[in-house]
Write a protein that holds these residues in place. Structure first.
Motif, mmCIF file in Angstrom:
data_model
loop_
_atom_site.group_PDB
_atom_site.id
_atom_site.type_symbol
_atom_site.label_atom_id
_atom_site.label_comp_id
_atom_site.label_asym_id
_atom_site.label_seq_id
_atom_site.Cartn_x
_atom_site.Cartn_y
_atom_site.Cartn_z
ATOM 1 N N GLU A 34 0.774 -1.093 0.083
ATOM 2 C CA GLU A 34 -0.228 0.111 -0.050
ATOM 3 C C GLU A 34 0.887 1.328 0.001
ATOM 4 N N SER A 35 0.553 2.239 -0.749
ATOM 5 C CA SER A 35 1.375 3.546 -0.853
ATOM 6 C C SER A 35 0.624 4.584 -0.302
ATOM 7 N N ARG A 36 1.524 5.384 0.608
ATOM 8 C CA ARG A 36 0.738 6.393 1.397
ATOM 9 C C ARG A 36 0.212 7.466 0.258
ATOM 10 N N PHE A 37 0.394 7.372 -0.893
ATOM 11 C CA PHE A 37 0.064 8.606 -2.172
ATOM 12 C C PHE A 37 -1.366 7.995 -2.154
ATOM 13 N N TYR A 38 -1.835 6.835 -2.212
ATOM 14 C CA TYR A 38 -3.131 6.314 -2.475
ATOM 15 C C TYR A 38 -4.336 7.319 -2.114
ATOM 16 N N ARG A 39 -4.069 7.767 -0.903
ATOM 17 C CA ARG A 39 -4.724 8.667 -0.483
ATOM 18 C C ARG A 39 -5.318 9.984 -1.120
ATOM 19 N N TYR A 40 -4.539 10.307 -1.994
ATOM 20 C CA TYR A 40 -4.673 11.463 -2.740
ATOM 21 C C TYR A 40 -5.618 11.433 -3.943
ATOM 22 N N GLY A 41 -5.863 10.050 -4.021
ATOM 23 C CA GLY A 41 -6.839 9.832 -5.214
ATOM 24 C C GLY A 41 -6.229 9.435 -6.496
ATOM 25 N N PRO A 42 -6.648 8.978 -7.424
ATOM 26 C CA PRO A 42 -5.980 8.121 -8.600
ATOM 27 C C PRO A 42 -5.069 9.056 -9.621
ATOM 28 N N PHE A 43 -5.504 10.354 -9.828
ATOM 29 C CA PHE A 43 -4.563 11.242 -10.692
ATOM 30 C C PHE A 43 -3.139 11.647 -9.711
ATOM 31 N N THR A 44 -3.459 12.068 -8.575
ATOM 32 C CA THR A 44 -2.199 12.547 -7.956
ATOM 33 C C THR A 44 -1.518 11.363 -7.595
ATOM 34 N N ALA A 45 -2.068 10.135 -7.172
ATOM 35 C CA ALA A 45 -1.220 8.928 -6.857
ATOM 36 C C ALA A 45 -0.488 8.469 -7.935
ATOM 37 N N THR A 46 -1.293 8.528 -8.987
ATOM 38 C CA THR A 46 -0.435 8.169 -10.229
ATOM 39 C C THR A 46 0.575 8.867 -10.771
ATOM 40 N N PHE A 47 0.351 10.066 -10.675
ATOM 41 C CA PHE A 47 1.295 11.198 -11.156
ATOM 42 C C PHE A 47 2.467 11.114 -10.195
ATOM 43 N N ILE A 48 2.417 11.077 -9.000
ATOM 44 C CA ILE A 48 3.579 10.993 -7.965
ATOM 45 C C ILE A 48 4.249 9.634 -8.108
ATOM 46 N N LEU A 49 3.341 8.518 -7.938
ATOM 47 C CA LEU A 49 4.291 7.357 -7.942
ATOM 48 C C LEU A 49 4.719 6.896 -9.290
ATOM 49 N N PHE A 50 4.303 7.227 -10.477
ATOM 50 C CA PHE A 50 4.885 7.064 -11.760
ATOM 51 C C PHE A 50 6.011 7.875 -12.060
ATOM 52 N N PHE A 51 5.864 9.298 -11.691
ATOM 53 C CA PHE A 51 7.109 10.181 -11.858
ATOM 54 C C PHE A 51 8.249 9.637 -10.935
ATOM 55 N N LEU A 52 7.997 9.251 -9.790
ATOM 56 C CA LEU A 52 9.239 8.761 -8.956
ATOM 57 C C LEU A 52 9.724 7.312 -9.308
ATOM 58 N N ALA A 53 8.818 6.528 -9.985
ATOM 59 C CA ALA A 53 9.289 5.073 -10.381
ATOM 60 C C ALA A 53 9.974 5.421 -11.641
ATOM 61 N N GLU A 54 9.988 6.313 -12.331
ATOM 62 C CA GLU A 54 10.735 6.730 -13.625
ATOM 63 C C GLU A 54 11.937 7.192 -13.510
ATOM 64 N N ILE A 55 12.393 7.828 -12.262
ATOM 65 C CA ILE A 55 13.639 8.309 -12.037
ATOM 66 C C ILE A 55 14.699 7.262 -11.756
ATOM 67 N N GLY A 56 15.721 7.442 -12.661
ATOM 68 C CA GLY A 56 16.865 6.272 -13.026
ATOM 69 C C GLY A 56 16.258 4.907 -13.616
ATOM 70 N N ASP A 57 15.073 4.976 -13.814
ATOM 71 C CA ASP A 57 14.567 3.818 -14.807
ATOM 72 C C ASP A 57 15.196 3.672 -15.962
ATOM 73 N N LYS A 58 14.918 2.449 -16.756
ATOM 74 C CA LYS A 58 15.724 2.186 -17.812
ATOM 75 C C LYS A 58 15.260 3.214 -19.026
ATOM 76 N N THR A 59 13.795 3.463 -18.846
ATOM 77 C CA THR A 59 13.360 4.331 -19.957
ATOM 78 C C THR A 59 13.821 5.908 -19.879
ATOM 79 N N GLN A 60 13.794 6.187 -18.581
ATOM 80 C CA GLN A 60 14.372 7.787 -18.324
ATOM 81 C C GLN A 60 16.017 7.732 -19.017
ATOM 82 N N VAL A 61 16.636 6.739 -18.534
ATOM 83 C CA VAL A 61 17.998 6.691 -18.849
ATOM 84 C C VAL A 61 18.118 6.629 -20.475
#
Length: 185
Positions: free
Chosen positions: A93-120
């Motif tokens: 469970e992510s603490r960002f889920y409480r912010y709703g689908p858009f905000t949780a998706t935005f934050i979690l996706f942005f953070l997951a992309e940092i240093g990810d293969k596709t970002q590199v």
């Protein structure tokens, strides 16, 4: 057009089975709001890849000539090897889920992309091509091509596609970029 098409194709293939694609599926099953989740992915990817492309353009300005070409080719080769290592995502469970689908998706996706293969890969594509906007738009379109079907149709690709072959194909694609960088410098 080459920068856009290469960026779209490279990222769409590289994203299959990536941790952010798995995250997209988790968010889709959690919130069941596919359009909102897709918009969150689009916003996070656009911002993240704009920053990555800026870094790639900056690197290309500072490291030029044969040194830059060899470093870029070596970086593509490293990403090719990295493609062979499957990603995993935590299902807690992510603490960002409480912010709703858009905000949780935005934050979690942005953070997951940092240093990810596709970002590199976006950094490298921006260093390779002197077309900042074509790379950003292409890599963002590639991310959406890989993630929207997963969000819209549920668990589409992770269990049904032969992931070992997808990763091998991605690795070959990035080796081709390394070879093109060396031969067209």
């Amino acid at each position: 057009m080459e920068a856009f098409l290469s960026s779209t194709f490279a990222i769409a293939i590289a994203e299959i089975g990536d941790k952010t694609q798995l995250l997209a599926f988790i968010l889709a099953t959690r919130f069941r709001k596919p359009l909102v989740i897709c918009l969150g992915i689009l916003a996070a990817t656009t911002l993240n890849h704009a920053a990555a492309a800026w870094v790639g353009q900056w690197i290309a300005e500072w490291i030029t000539g044969d040194t830059g070409r060899y470093l870029l080719a070596a970086s593509f080769a490293v990403v090719a090897i990295w493609m062979l290592i499957p990603d995993k995502v935590e299902k807690e469970e992510s603490r960002f889920y409480r912010y709703g689908p858009f905000t949780a998706t935005f934050i979690l996706f942005f953070l997951a992309e940092i240093g990810d293969k596709t970002q590199v890969a976006t950094v490298l594509l921006a260093a390779m091509y002197d077309n900042y906007w074509a790379v950003i738009i292409g890599t963002t379109v590639g991310m959406m091509l890989a993630n929207v079907p997963v969000v819209m149709m549920g668990k589409l690709s992770a269990d049904k596609l032969p992931m070992q072959w997808v990763h091998r194909f991605s690795a070959c694609l990035f080796l081709a970029f390394a070879t093109l960088t060396l031969t067209h410098g």
